[in-house]
Design a protein around this motif. Sequence first.
Motif, PDB file in Angstrom:
ATOM      1  N   PHE A   1       0.828  -1.204   0.000  1.00 52.08           N
ATOM      2  CA  PHE A   1       0.000   0.000   0.000  1.00 52.08           C
ATOM      3  C   PHE A   1       0.860   1.251   0.000  1.00 52.08           C
ATOM      4  N   LEU A   2       0.377   2.281  -0.666  1.00 58.27           N
ATOM      5  CA  LEU A   2       0.913   3.618  -0.446  1.00 58.27           C
ATOM      6  C   LEU A   2       0.393   4.104   0.912  1.00 58.27           C
ATOM      7  N   PRO A   3       1.032   5.146   1.484  1.00 48.05           N
ATOM      8  CA  PRO A   3       0.673   5.527   2.858  1.00 48.05           C
ATOM      9  C   PRO A   3      -0.822   5.778   3.094  1.00 48.05           C
TER      10      PRO A   3
ATOM     11  N   ARG B   1      -7.138  12.746  13.678  1.00 47.00           N
ATOM     12  CA  ARG B   1      -6.571  11.595  12.961  1.00 47.00           C
ATOM     13  C   ARG B   1      -7.168  11.555  11.559  1.00 47.00           C
TER      14      ARG B   1
ATOM     15  N   GLN C   1      -4.904   0.100   8.295  1.00 46.30           N
ATOM     16  CA  GLN C   1      -4.651   0.184   9.745  1.00 46.30           C
ATOM     17  C   GLN C   1      -5.942   0.402  10.525  1.00 46.30           C
TER      18      GLN C   1
ATOM     19  N   ARG D   1      -2.605   2.505   3.281  1.00 42.40           N
ATOM     20  CA  ARG D   1      -2.171   1.815   4.496  1.00 42.40           C
ATOM     21  C   ARG D   1      -2.956   2.340   5.712  1.00 42.40           C
TER      22      ARG D   1
ATOM     23  N   ARG E   1      -0.356  19.324  -0.177  1.00 47.17           N
ATOM     24  CA  ARG E   1      -0.053  18.106  -0.954  1.00 47.17           C
ATOM     25  C   ARG E   1      -0.218  16.848  -0.115  1.00 47.17           C
ATOM     26  N   ARG E   2      -0.060  16.982   1.200  1.00 49.98           N
ATOM     27  CA  ARG E   2      -0.184  15.827   2.093  1.00 49.98           C
ATOM     28  C   ARG E   2      -1.562  15.719   2.732  1.00 49.98           C
TER      29      ARG E   2
ATOM     30  N   GLY F   1      -2.835  11.267   3.728  1.00 50.54           N
ATOM     31  CA  GLY F   1      -1.863  10.188   3.667  1.00 50.54           C
ATOM     32  C   GLY F   1      -0.813  10.265   4.759  1.00 50.54           C
ATOM     33  N   THR F   2      -1.054  11.072   5.763  1.00 52.23           N
ATOM     34  CA  THR F   2      -0.117  11.242   6.876  1.00 52.23           C
ATOM     35  C   THR F   2      -0.915  11.413   8.155  1.00 52.23           C
ATOM     36  N   PRO F   3      -0.363  11.002   9.292  1.00 57.24           N
ATOM     37  CA  PRO F   3      -1.082  11.262  10.551  1.00 57.24           C
ATOM     38  C   PRO F   3      -1.118  12.749  10.898  1.00 57.24           C
ATOM     39  N   THR F   4      -0.190  13.536  10.339  1.00 56.81           N
ATOM     40  CA  THR F   4      -0.025  14.936  10.747  1.00 56.81           C
ATOM     41  C   THR F   4      -1.302  15.755  10.577  1.00 56.81           C
TER      42      THR F   4
END
Lengths: 444, 444
Positions: free
Chosen positions: B13-15, B434, B22, B18, B394-395, B344-347
């Motif tokens: 998976f890409l992030p 999240r 999860q 994923r 972008r993220r 795609g990030t937790p941030t």
Amino acid sequence: MSKVTPLSGFPEFLPADRIVEQQFLDVIRETFELHGFASIETRAVEPVERLSNQGEDADKEIYGVRRLAADSDEDAALGLHFDLTVPFARYVLEHSGKLVFPFRRYQIQKVWRGERPQEGRYREFTQADIDIVDSGELPFHYEVELPLVIAHAFSRLPIPPFRIQVNTRQIPEGFYRGLGIEDITGVLRIVDKLDKIGPDKVTEQLTSGPGLSAETAKQVLRLAEISSTDASFAEQVRALGVHHAVLDEGLERLTQIVTAANEHAPGLLLADLKIARGLDYYTGTVYETQLIGDEGYGSICSGGRYDSLASDGKTTYPGVGISIGVSRLVHRLISKGLLKASRGTPTAVLVALNAEEDRAEAMRTAAQLRSRGIPVEVAPAAAKFGKQIRFADRRGIPFVWFSTDGGPEVKDIRSGEQVPADPATWTPPAADVRPQIDTPQENQ
Amino acid sequence: MSKVTPLSGFPEFLPADRIVEQQFLDVIRETFELHGFASIETRAVEPVERLSNQGEDADKEIYGVRRLAADSDEDAALGLHFDLTVPFARYVLEHSGKLVFPFRRYQIQKVWRGERPQEGRYREFTQADIDIVDSGELPFHYEVELPLVIAHAFSRLPIPPFRIQVNTRQIPEGFYRGLGIEDITGVLRIVDKLDKIGPDKVTEQLTSGPGLSAETAKQVLRLAEISSTDASFAEQVRALGVHHAVLDEGLERLTQIVTAANEHAPGLLLADLKIARGLDYYTGTVYETQLIGDEGYGSICSGGRYDSLASDGKTTYPGVGISIGVSRLVHRLISKGLLKASRGTPTAVLVALNAEEDRAEAMRTAAQLRSRGIPVEVAPAAAKFGKQIRFADRRGIPFVWFSTDGGPEVKDIRSGEQVPADPATWTPPAADVRPQIDTPQENQ
């Protein structure tokens, strides 16, 4: 069928110890996510060709993987990954067009190494890695940031005092150059043995091997003896009277790391100039982590900076990463009796049965409690209450729920206290909802 | 070094995807724990001897594992496990003295099968299993309980409507015996093809193979056509006029299952008498699960009861278990565009920089936010604000934190709204802390 026997090097936890491991993994994951690292998982196998070329020892430890029914040349030669860095580097190259750089990733997976098993060295074990990788250039400040993430994670875990030791390749390299030493890597490899063989043998090897003069060898040793949890190490180095631009840069960088650590993780990080492991392949900062009082066990968390984590010929991807040896850490603390789960099951409440006909009602009670986040199971049979309570007791389940003529009641089987309770509102104390990790030594 | 290419059957998976996986795994784990299942993990390898003997197809799919440097007879022949039932049975035997029975365990791990890869069939994939195993005897009520756990887990996941199909071996077995059929397994294997080849071909095979009369074959088909989400299936079976004590027992048991399901998971469970898969090795209830509208994809969650999950010659361990095909399910829903992570990030917050000298202050802000559970990262460089905002955009990072002359401010980059904010108290909306799973179809 052969007798069932354990496989050496492939340890398995019983349920209570697995709960300890899970809670470690949960805290580590949560901390990594608080710092903005995204999870990836890579497949367990890589082409053997990609796994090898990592040094002769590594090659010998690779597990090859092959379908039993495969024709001889049907599949590419595959092996189980022995770390998470090699697969991550491949993942970055394979998906570079779909990733956004700098890319912060964490990866918590099993790895396999065909080593001779011993305590702390397994053939299958779990690692938890963070890396930050960029395309082209990677700013130095990530080398400051990374050990703070580890210090944060470890501070939230029930582990003994630990220390993250940090060094920067530029310091010994610049210092050695200032001394006129040419074989930097050769000297580093000898200094790396300092803890094992002591200063006399290191001196001997430095003079006999790379041919250092007695005074130069002494200077090399003096550098390796310097450490501090604050920036004072830099003055101690300067007092040795060696000068080189690369040394100045290294001192400046390690000072930045120690200064940030003193604010965010006071006392947890040590500038330690004897750390030389990995300085032959890392190109900047290196990290090692020891449990204080258990230094002989070796590092439980190591890493460093690579100028070229991966490269596809056109683009180079520098990275900095640290890997927590989760299995090494958890097995050690459990085997020393330092950690113990408060119970071996998630269940907080056992719903007892007066008669098998009451099972449907008991399932309703269980569902009500679960809807409020309380782990519950219903008794396996309408046995005598003493037997049902023993069922809970053997598992460490703290509460047993009874249906009495006067209505539902709940018993704390540790204290024996039994009180009326409404399944729609009753909640166990927060500390009893999930299993806790007890640290027996602290309770003594 | 060879070119980097994907390995067929080993998806990664890409992030962002994923994160979807999860969250599925988190919900599944949490639900299993609410029902009192304890986690175990078993090693990835078992002796090949233990893995084989599970049928010829399984044998062909086993991946052998061997140290590249091993002498020919140094290690026992090992293979990667292809499911979690065989290793669990071995774990029960190996640790029986230290487990408390009945033992409720869950196990979420990768498994490996050397199958020909296609959508939904991978060579490496994740399964999530629950089993209840007892020593000696296992009460029937666990066969009622297990599908309710799955229904509970699936009800909490953002998946399309699904149905758990249940049958009990006693029903076809008793019915066939009542009809005078002797080759029970042979008939079951033909009935299992009903969905694939249709009733005419099944009739043909029933008469030509086990030699059933046309009328007997018709009765076999009539039984297989019966299904209901309530207990009415039993009357339909009785109306066929076949009598046998084993049939009565089967009807009584399946009625219990459907009745409990109608209370705890209404509409999610179907008594479906055509389900025959696994009835040759399961000895009681069997479970299959289909996504409604995607039946052709096959089962995403299957299981059943074994009278002998494991045996050491002295003690027999009966068990009942179900396995969720997590990879099969998640890859399918993602590839159909039904699920997407909100980022795609937790941030959740990017702390922007006015100048590189402000990094220490930015790290303080980040630490303050993290201490309240908010995932934060600091900007990689003190670039122009537009560039720093694009970095977040972008993220999918929703908030950017600025230090202004008037004090700290936070911008929601989706709305553009920017407001003063105190790092000691400001919290993003709960839905932004999240990443969330969006279900694009529902939003249309």
